[in-house]
Design a protein around this motif. Structure first.
Motif, PDB file in Angstrom:
ATOM      1  N   GLN A 107      -9.204  -9.672  -2.063  1.00  7.38           N
ATOM      2  CA  GLN A 107      -8.007  -9.247  -2.771  1.00  7.38           C
ATOM      3  C   GLN A 107      -8.301  -7.980  -3.554  1.00  7.38           C
ATOM      4  O   GLN A 107      -9.278  -7.896  -4.302  1.00  7.38           O
ATOM      5  N   VAL A 108      -7.415  -7.002  -3.381  1.00  9.24           N
ATOM      6  CA  VAL A 108      -7.496  -5.744  -4.118  1.00  9.24           C
ATOM      7  C   VAL A 108      -6.156  -5.570  -4.818  1.00  9.24           C
ATOM      8  O   VAL A 108      -5.159  -5.213  -4.188  1.00  9.24           O
ATOM      9  N   GLY A 109      -6.115  -5.856  -6.101  1.00  8.77           N
ATOM     10  CA  GLY A 109      -4.846  -5.852  -6.818  1.00  8.77           C
ATOM     11  C   GLY A 109      -3.969  -6.977  -6.302  1.00  8.77           C
ATOM     12  O   GLY A 109      -4.387  -8.131  -6.238  1.00  8.77           O
ATOM     13  N   ASP A 110      -2.748  -6.611  -5.890  1.00 12.58           N
ATOM     14  CA  ASP A 110      -1.847  -7.626  -5.338  1.00 12.58           C
ATOM     15  C   ASP A 110      -1.803  -7.567  -3.814  1.00 12.58           C
ATOM     16  O   ASP A 110      -0.880  -8.077  -3.180  1.00 12.58           O
ATOM     17  N   HIS A 111      -2.824  -6.951  -3.230  1.00 21.38           N
ATOM     18  CA  HIS A 111      -2.879  -6.732  -1.782  1.00 21.38           C
ATOM     19  C   HIS A 111      -4.155  -7.362  -1.231  1.00 21.38           C
ATOM     20  O   HIS A 111      -5.167  -7.444  -1.916  1.00 21.38           O
ATOM     21  N   TRP A 112      -4.088  -7.829   0.020  1.00 15.33           N
ATOM     22  CA  TRP A 112      -5.259  -8.402   0.675  1.00 15.33           C
ATOM     23  C   TRP A 112      -5.783  -7.429   1.729  1.00 15.33           C
ATOM     24  O   TRP A 112      -5.010  -6.849   2.496  1.00 15.33           O
ATOM     25  N   GLU A 113      -7.095  -7.240   1.739  1.00 13.28           N
ATOM     26  CA  GLU A 113      -7.730  -6.417   2.762  1.00 13.28           C
ATOM     27  C   GLU A 113      -8.503  -7.331   3.703  1.00 13.28           C
ATOM     28  O   GLU A 113      -9.206  -8.239   3.260  1.00 13.28           O
TER      29      GLU A 113
END
Length: 255
Positions: A107-113
């Motif tokens: 998770q990077v902030g509110d985004h998933w990588e």
């Protein structure tokens, strides 16, 4: 909000029906002659229920496949065993497909990588499949499209464009979803579902039968899925149970 959702669902139904009619060039009296024709003409479920009825009291068999889009062994299993089996005995099988496999996420902030075993293009294929499942909802419509993509040697986006000309899915909506935060969250849900497996998966394709995975079930599914499902089902067997298919390969977890 509810009214808007109903409107969108109705619009999607119209799109799917109209796309199916464009693909179907067979007179209606022949639509149920084969699963392939029924799929093209958008009447697969109706034909299956009409021609191969099953006992209403018998529970269908829950079968789930965890896979990743560019794994060669997943491609082989889906195209040579799973999809043909679905065409033969889909009336007694509640099939679920989960496109994530041996990937990893952070998770990077509110985004998933996502990092996928076979590279970035596999992540593209996974999320296209995930958005197709979420938007179309009807497996009789979306699974032929996914199987078509798995049968292709092209990049997932190119495969999706070709397969959308063969099967009635809303391609623009699917691709928009695959690039959106909504699609990102959907793929995270596939990750959670995969990582929650007990026992944890060690390779893909990884299968569960009525929620259970054992090496014996895995071997039987890859040796002869039709026989496994038909032996598990307690109702009257459809004609497809008299036929069999064989394939067996695995894509081992390397992450």
């Amino acid at each position: 909000m509810a009214r808007m959702a109903q409107t969108l669902f109705a619009l999607l139904s119209v799109i799917l029906t109209s796309q199916a009619s464009l693909l179907c060039n067979v007179p209606s009296k022949f639509w149920c002659d084969s699963p392939e024709i029924a799929l093209k003409c958008g009447v697969y479920e109706q034909c299956y229920k009409q021609q191969w009825p099953v006992h209403q009291d018998a529970k269908v068999v829950n079968f789930t496949v965890y896979y990743e889009s560019l794994c060669p062994d997943c491609k082989n299993f889906i195209t040579t065993m799973l999809f043909p089996s679905f065409l033969k005995i889909g009336s007694i099988m509640n099939l679920t497909v989960v496109p994530y496999g041996n990937a990893r996420e952070k998770q990077v902030g509110d985004h998933w990588e996502f990092e996928c075993q076979h590279g970035e293009q596999e992540c593209v294929g996974n999320i296209i499949d995930t958005c197709t499942i979420a938007l179309v909802k009807n497996i009789a419509v979306y699974f032929p499209f996914i199987s078509c993509m798995e049968a292709s040697s092209a990049k997932p986006l190119d495969a999706a464009k070709v397969c959308a000309t063969k099967y009635p899915v809303p391609l623009d909506a699917i691709l928009n979803c695959s690039r959106s935060s909504f699609g990102n969250r959907l793929e995270h849900e596939m990750a959670v579902q995969t990582e929650s497996l007990q026992p944890q998966h060690q390779y893909v394709p990884w299968v569960t039968l009525n929620g259970v995975h054992t090496e014996e079930i895995q071997t039987e599914a890859q040796d002869n899925l039709v026989k496994l499902i038909c032996d598990t089902y307690k109702g009257s067997k459809p004609p497809g149970c008299s036929e069999s298919l064989k394939t067996k390969q695995l894509c081992k977890k390397e992450f």
